[in-house]
Design a protein around this motif. Structure first.
Motif, short mmCIF file in Angstrom:
data_model
loop_
_atom_site.label_atom_id
_atom_site.label_comp_id
_atom_site.label_asym_id
_atom_site.label_seq_id
_atom_site.Cartn_x
_atom_site.Cartn_y
_atom_site.Cartn_z
N ILE A 108 0.76 -1.40 -0.14
CA ILE A 108 0.13 -0.11 0.10
C ILE A 108 0.78 1.00 0.14
N MET A 109 0.28 2.45 -0.34
CA MET A 109 1.10 3.60 -0.39
C MET A 109 0.55 4.37 0.83
N ARG A 110 1.51 4.96 1.67
CA ARG A 110 1.19 5.82 2.76
C ARG A 110 0.14 6.79 2.39
N GLY A 111 -0.85 6.97 3.39
CA GLY A 111 -1.80 8.00 3.06
C GLY A 111 -3.08 7.48 2.39
N ILE A 112 -4.12 8.61 1.99
CA ILE A 112 -5.25 8.49 1.66
C ILE A 112 -5.41 8.83 0.23
N PRO A 113 -6.20 7.92 -0.54
CA PRO A 113 -6.25 8.42 -1.93
C PRO A 113 -6.87 9.93 -2.24
N ARG A 114 -5.93 10.51 -3.03
CA ARG A 114 -6.59 11.79 -3.66
C ARG A 114 -7.93 11.68 -4.17
#
Length: 421
Positions: A108-114
């Motif tokens: 996963i990528m860090r953060g929340i989807p744009r």
């Protein structure tokens, strides 16, 4: 205990980039179960952008539409992972991997989807929305999928809790979190680690990409199971050569605490067929000697071993790197690894490492880092006579006393187990 020894498995990035599909994952899981599970290999990890329907290579489609649920959480692209249809997510694929006696992991990528922020979707377990918890100035410089999360705001922890609640329901055993290790946003690392602790399932936490910050080593050891000490590692001698310096700095941080293991990660092993999305056989450019040197260094420093090539295309030599039980014993049952020396002259560069087995035996690795054949000899820090077992030839050799040495080709290595007589 989570990750009591360095994790061993396979990751889809080196061979398929963002474009891996369910059938490819299953084929590699089948191969691991049939040929490598008995040696300790167990994790099958789907790398980046499994939620991107049009992914086709190691490159990304900027600002493309992603598959996402109503709670701002990304979901597998059904066209690439058909068993995820009807809201099942990765649960069917994880069940398949588990049925083989293996473990399942995702990237996963860090953060929340744009995309979630722009649509202002909900955050499960909270009254806030994606836009309210996004740190819109915190972005990845090589991928456009995500904004960071402001974990000081109400809903920040709830978002990460909801992610790992979902992953636990799927049966995920390993999560590689990207865009987090190098910059090291402490609050997000702690939020992710807390979410894992509360999700009800044992999940290995891997942090990428490197190089990791040495000044944050103790924090990583408290909150993660493995962290990258390098940027992406590929099949180039200069990258392998540079890993010796990184290994020397990080080897003292390999080990276990009361409830988990923590392992500096030298990155994936680019062996066998890699870069398979480009329509031709792109086998590793490392020579056989360089591949043995890589495995020797990774094992003695106790880095996780994550296979990068498509296992279904492995030849006998590649398999010999992975099914050497004596080599894997160094990884799993030794400690206190460190260099004995590193010497550089006008004509040669050599080094040696030593570690200690749990039963008191010693492992000694000799390396020729130069461009011509060299005699590499290590003076041993003990005086007793020892029986000597050559780990790569898998044969007992002459006994040794005060020193051990051999002639090595360029970029070559030797590795020995020394047992007191």
């Amino acid at each position: 205990m989570i990750a009591k020894t360095p994790p061993m498995g396979w990751n889809s990035w080196d061979c398929y980039g963002a474009a891996v599909t369910e059938d490819i994952v299953k084929a590699n899981a089948d191969f691991m179960a049939a040929n490598l599970k008995q040696y300790g290999w167990e994790y099958v990890v789907v790398d980046i952008q499994w939620y991107e329907p049009t992914a086709e290579s190691h490159f990304y489609h900027n600002f493309t539409e992603l598959c996402m649920d109503e709670y701002s959480r990304l979901l597998p692209a059904v066209n690439r992972f058909p068993s995820s249809a009807d809201g099942k997510g990765f649960a069917p694929l994880a069940d398949y991997v588990h049925s083989l006696g293996l473990k399942f992991g995702i990237h996963i990528m860090r953060g929340i989807p744009r995309q979630a922020v722009h649509q202002n979707t909900a955050v499960k377990g909270s009254t806030v929305t994606a836009r309210q918890i996004a740190a819109q100035s915190s972005i990845c410089d090589w991928n456009t999928d995500m904004y960071g999360v402001d974990c000081t705001k109400d809903g920040g922890q709830a978002y990460y809790d909801s992610l790992f609640e979902l992953y636990a329901s799927w049966g995920v055993d390993f999560v590689k979190v990207d865009d987090i290790c190098r910059g090291y946003p402490v609050a997000e690392v702690e939020a992710i680690a807390k979410a894992i602790r509360h999700c009800g399932r044992d999940i290995v936490l891997s942090l990428s990409p490197g190089p990791a910050r040495l000044d944050m080593a103790e924090h990583m050891k408290q909150h993660a199971n493995m962290w990258r000490i390098t940027d992406d590692f590929w099949d180039r001698w200069d990258l392998l050569y540079n890993m010796f310096e990184r290994a020397e700095k990080w080897c003292i941080h390999s080990g276990i605490t009361s409830d988990h293991g923590h392992w500096p990660d030298a990155d994936m092993l680019p062996i066998g067929p890699i870069n398979q999305v480009y329509g031709k056989d792109n086998r590793t450019k490392f020579t056989k000697d360089e591949q043995r040197t890589m495995l020797t260094l990774w094992c003695i420093m106790r880095s996780p071993l994550i296979i990068g090539g498509d296992m279904t295309g492995f030849d006998d030599f590649t398999m010999s790197l992975l099914n050497n039980s004596e080599l894997i014993e160094v990884l799993q049952h030794s400690h206190s690894a460190h260099p004995l020396f590193r010497k550089k002259t006008e004509t040669a560069e050599t080094c040696a490492w030593i570690s200690t087995y749990e039963n008191g035996d010693f492992c000694v690795a000799l390396f020729n880092l130069g461009e011509s054949e060299a005699n590499v000899t290590a003076v041993l820090p003990f005086g007793d006579a020892y029986d000597c077992f050559d780990i790569w030839s898998r044969q007992k050799t002459v006994s040794v006393n005060k020193e051990i040495g051999t002639v090595l080709p360029p970029h070559g290595c030797a590795m020995y187990r020394l047992s007191r007589q």
